[in-house]
Design a protein around this motif. Structure first.
Motif, PDB file in Angstrom:
ATOM      1  N   UNK A  97       0.808  -1.229   0.000  1.00  0.00           N
ATOM      2  CA  UNK A  97       0.000   0.000   0.000  1.00  0.00           C
ATOM      3  C   UNK A  97       0.833   1.267   0.000  1.00  0.00           C
ATOM      4  N   UNK A  98       2.108   1.178   0.419  1.00  0.00           N
ATOM      5  CA  UNK A  98       2.970   2.363   0.367  1.00  0.00           C
ATOM      6  C   UNK A  98       3.342   2.730  -1.068  1.00  0.00           C
ATOM      7  N   UNK A  99       3.162   1.789  -1.993  1.00  0.00           N
ATOM      8  CA  UNK A  99       3.463   2.028  -3.406  1.00  0.00           C
ATOM      9  C   UNK A  99       2.216   2.326  -4.224  1.00  0.00           C
ATOM     10  N   UNK A 100       1.088   1.837  -3.768  1.00  0.00           N
ATOM     11  CA  UNK A 100      -0.174   2.003  -4.506  1.00  0.00           C
ATOM     12  C   UNK A 100      -1.313   2.063  -3.504  1.00  0.00           C
ATOM     13  N   UNK A 101      -1.912   3.225  -3.366  1.00  0.00           N
ATOM     14  CA  UNK A 101      -2.972   3.400  -2.371  1.00  0.00           C
ATOM     15  C   UNK A 101      -4.338   2.954  -2.875  1.00  0.00           C
ATOM     16  N   UNK A 102      -4.483   2.889  -4.189  1.00  0.00           N
ATOM     17  CA  UNK A 102      -5.782   2.479  -4.752  1.00  0.00           C
ATOM     18  C   UNK A 102      -5.566   1.868  -6.125  1.00  0.00           C
ATOM     19  N   UNK A 103      -6.244   0.754  -6.370  1.00  0.00           N
ATOM     20  CA  UNK A 103      -6.142   0.074  -7.664  1.00  0.00           C
ATOM     21  C   UNK A 103      -7.539  -0.387  -8.052  1.00  0.00           C
ATOM     22  N   UNK A 104      -8.045   0.104  -9.181  1.00  0.00           N
ATOM     23  CA  UNK A 104      -9.360  -0.307  -9.651  1.00  0.00           C
ATOM     24  C   UNK A 104      -9.223  -1.133 -10.919  1.00  0.00           C
ATOM     25  N   UNK A 105     -10.131  -2.061 -11.107  1.00  0.00           N
ATOM     26  CA  UNK A 105     -10.098  -2.946 -12.271  1.00  0.00           C
ATOM     27  C   UNK A 105     -11.504  -3.130 -12.824  1.00  0.00           C
ATOM     28  N   UNK A 146      -8.303  13.484 -19.228  1.00  0.00           N
ATOM     29  CA  UNK A 146      -8.477  13.686 -17.789  1.00  0.00           C
ATOM     30  C   UNK A 146      -7.178  13.876 -17.018  1.00  0.00           C
ATOM     31  N   UNK A 147      -6.051  13.437 -17.590  1.00  0.00           N
ATOM     32  CA  UNK A 147      -4.789  13.454 -16.866  1.00  0.00           C
ATOM     33  C   UNK A 147      -4.539  12.207 -16.051  1.00  0.00           C
ATOM     34  N   UNK A 148      -5.484  11.247 -16.058  1.00  0.00           N
ATOM     35  CA  UNK A 148      -5.338  10.002 -15.304  1.00  0.00           C
ATOM     36  C   UNK A 148      -4.837   8.889 -16.233  1.00  0.00           C
ATOM     37  N   UNK A 149      -3.640   8.351 -15.984  1.00  0.00           N
ATOM     38  CA  UNK A 149      -3.161   7.236 -16.805  1.00  0.00           C
ATOM     39  C   UNK A 149      -3.995   5.967 -16.572  1.00  0.00           C
ATOM     40  N   UNK A 223      -5.321   3.422 -11.385  1.00  0.00           N
ATOM     41  CA  UNK A 223      -4.788   3.312 -10.029  1.00  0.00           C
ATOM     42  C   UNK A 223      -4.146   4.620  -9.595  1.00  0.00           C
ATOM     43  N   UNK A 224      -3.715   4.636  -8.329  1.00  0.00           N
ATOM     44  CA  UNK A 224      -2.986   5.763  -7.765  1.00  0.00           C
ATOM     45  C   UNK A 224      -1.652   5.243  -7.243  1.00  0.00           C
ATOM     46  N   UNK A 250       1.719  13.421  -9.262  1.00  0.00           N
ATOM     47  CA  UNK A 250       0.517  13.184  -8.475  1.00  0.00           C
ATOM     48  C   UNK A 250      -0.742  13.311  -9.301  1.00  0.00           C
ATOM     49  N   UNK A 251      -1.638  12.342  -9.150  1.00  0.00           N
ATOM     50  CA  UNK A 251      -2.918  12.380  -9.852  1.00  0.00           C
ATOM     51  C   UNK A 251      -4.040  12.653  -8.842  1.00  0.00           C
ATOM     52  N   UNK A 252      -5.187  13.020  -9.351  1.00  0.00           N
ATOM     53  CA  UNK A 252      -6.347  13.325  -8.509  1.00  0.00           C
ATOM     54  C   UNK A 252      -7.004  12.013  -8.063  1.00  0.00           C
ATOM     55  N   UNK A 253      -6.982  11.675  -6.781  1.00  0.00           N
ATOM     56  CA  UNK A 253      -7.590  10.413  -6.345  1.00  0.00           C
ATOM     57  C   UNK A 253      -9.071  10.315  -6.700  1.00  0.00           C
TER      58      UNK A 253
END
Length: 264
Positions: A97-105, A146-149, A223-224, A250-253
């Motif tokens: 989680x220190x590398x990726x706080x959120x991952x959506x699929x 959107x700026x979100x990869x 993801x973030x 940094x991306x927008x969560x």
């Protein structure tokens, strides 16, 4: 950051002269580097400073324009249900989680991979992105919107019952979509299936699972990833990408799920 005039005006009214737009954006901190005619469109080159990652997509620039000229914004609606990521059928486990706080699929089944429509190819071409196929182009389109990869995997090429976000195994290597093999080190973020790394989180996807003409089912990642590990990995491996450029800043969560649903 290259901005398409025709693309930008889908979100905000551009009734001002081009020179006025360029000057006022520069005064707001988005320095104007130049403008080039590309077909029937204009590619406006803006320097986006590291403290303004919100302007690394057309929607962010449109938001800036709406403030400067006090005019309305019109962003695209979404047809993909908000809760659909929870029912995609592919479990995701975050071990780092220190590398990726959120991952959506999300999973899209029964796709037909082919050429993108002309309007999308031309819009990407205006900002210097070559058309690959409709699936890859959509991920690039939403990134530049959107700026979100995002990243699209060929679902059939993923092994095992789940996706794991983790650090690399000892002496683990990874073949990226540039078809070069990289030796990974602790502190990097790996997206893994049951047996191997299939992506380097926040930097680049892997060759083994890239979308091809034979792809039928697609796994969409949004993801973030933490900025510092992405920056360190990209520099250590000399592997930079439009995704790493944005995650480093940094991306927008709150925009992660929006981008995933928009892509789908």
């Amino acid at each position: 950051m290259l901005v398409s005039w025709n693309w930008l005006k889908e979100y905000v009214s551009l009734e001002m002269p081009l020179a006025e737009l360029e000057d006022r954006l520069a005064m707001s901190g988005l320095n104007h580097e130049g403008t080039q005619q590309i077909g029937e469109d204009l590619a406006i080159d803006l320097e986006v400073t590291s403290n303004r990652p919100d302007c690394l997509g057309h929607m962010g620039v449109a938001r800036e324009v709406s403030v400067l000229w006090d005019c309305d914004l019109q962003f695209p609606g979404l047809r993909t249900p908000a809760g659909s990521a929870a029912t995609c059928g592919i479990p995701v486990r975050i071990d780092a989680p220190q590398l990726c706080s959120r991952y959506t699929a999300r999973v899209i089944r029964g796709v037909k991979v082919g050429a993108s429509p002309q309007w999308m190819s031309e819009r990407l071409q205006t900002i210097g992105i070559a058309s690959v196929n409709n699936v890859v182009d959509v991920t690039n389109y939403v990134l530049m919107e959107s700026g979100q990869p995002l990243h699209a995997f060929d679902l059939a090429q993923l092994e095992g019952p789940e996706i794991v976000v983790r650090e690399p195994f000892e002496d683990e290597t990874f073949e990226a979509i540039d078809h070069r093999t990289y030796r990974l080190k602790p502190g990097m973020c790996v997206i893994g299936d049951a047996t191997r790394a299939v992506a380097l989180g926040g930097v680049m996807g892997g060759a083994a699972t890239e979308v091809s003409a034979s792809t039928v089912d697609v796994f969409i990642e949004a993801a973030d990833f933490s900025p510092l590990p992405v920056r360190n990995a990209a520099r250590h491996l000399n592997l930079h990408s439009p995704a790493s450029y944005r995650f480093e800043r940094g991306v927008d969560p709150d925009g992660i799920d929006w981008a995933s649903r928009r892509c789908c």
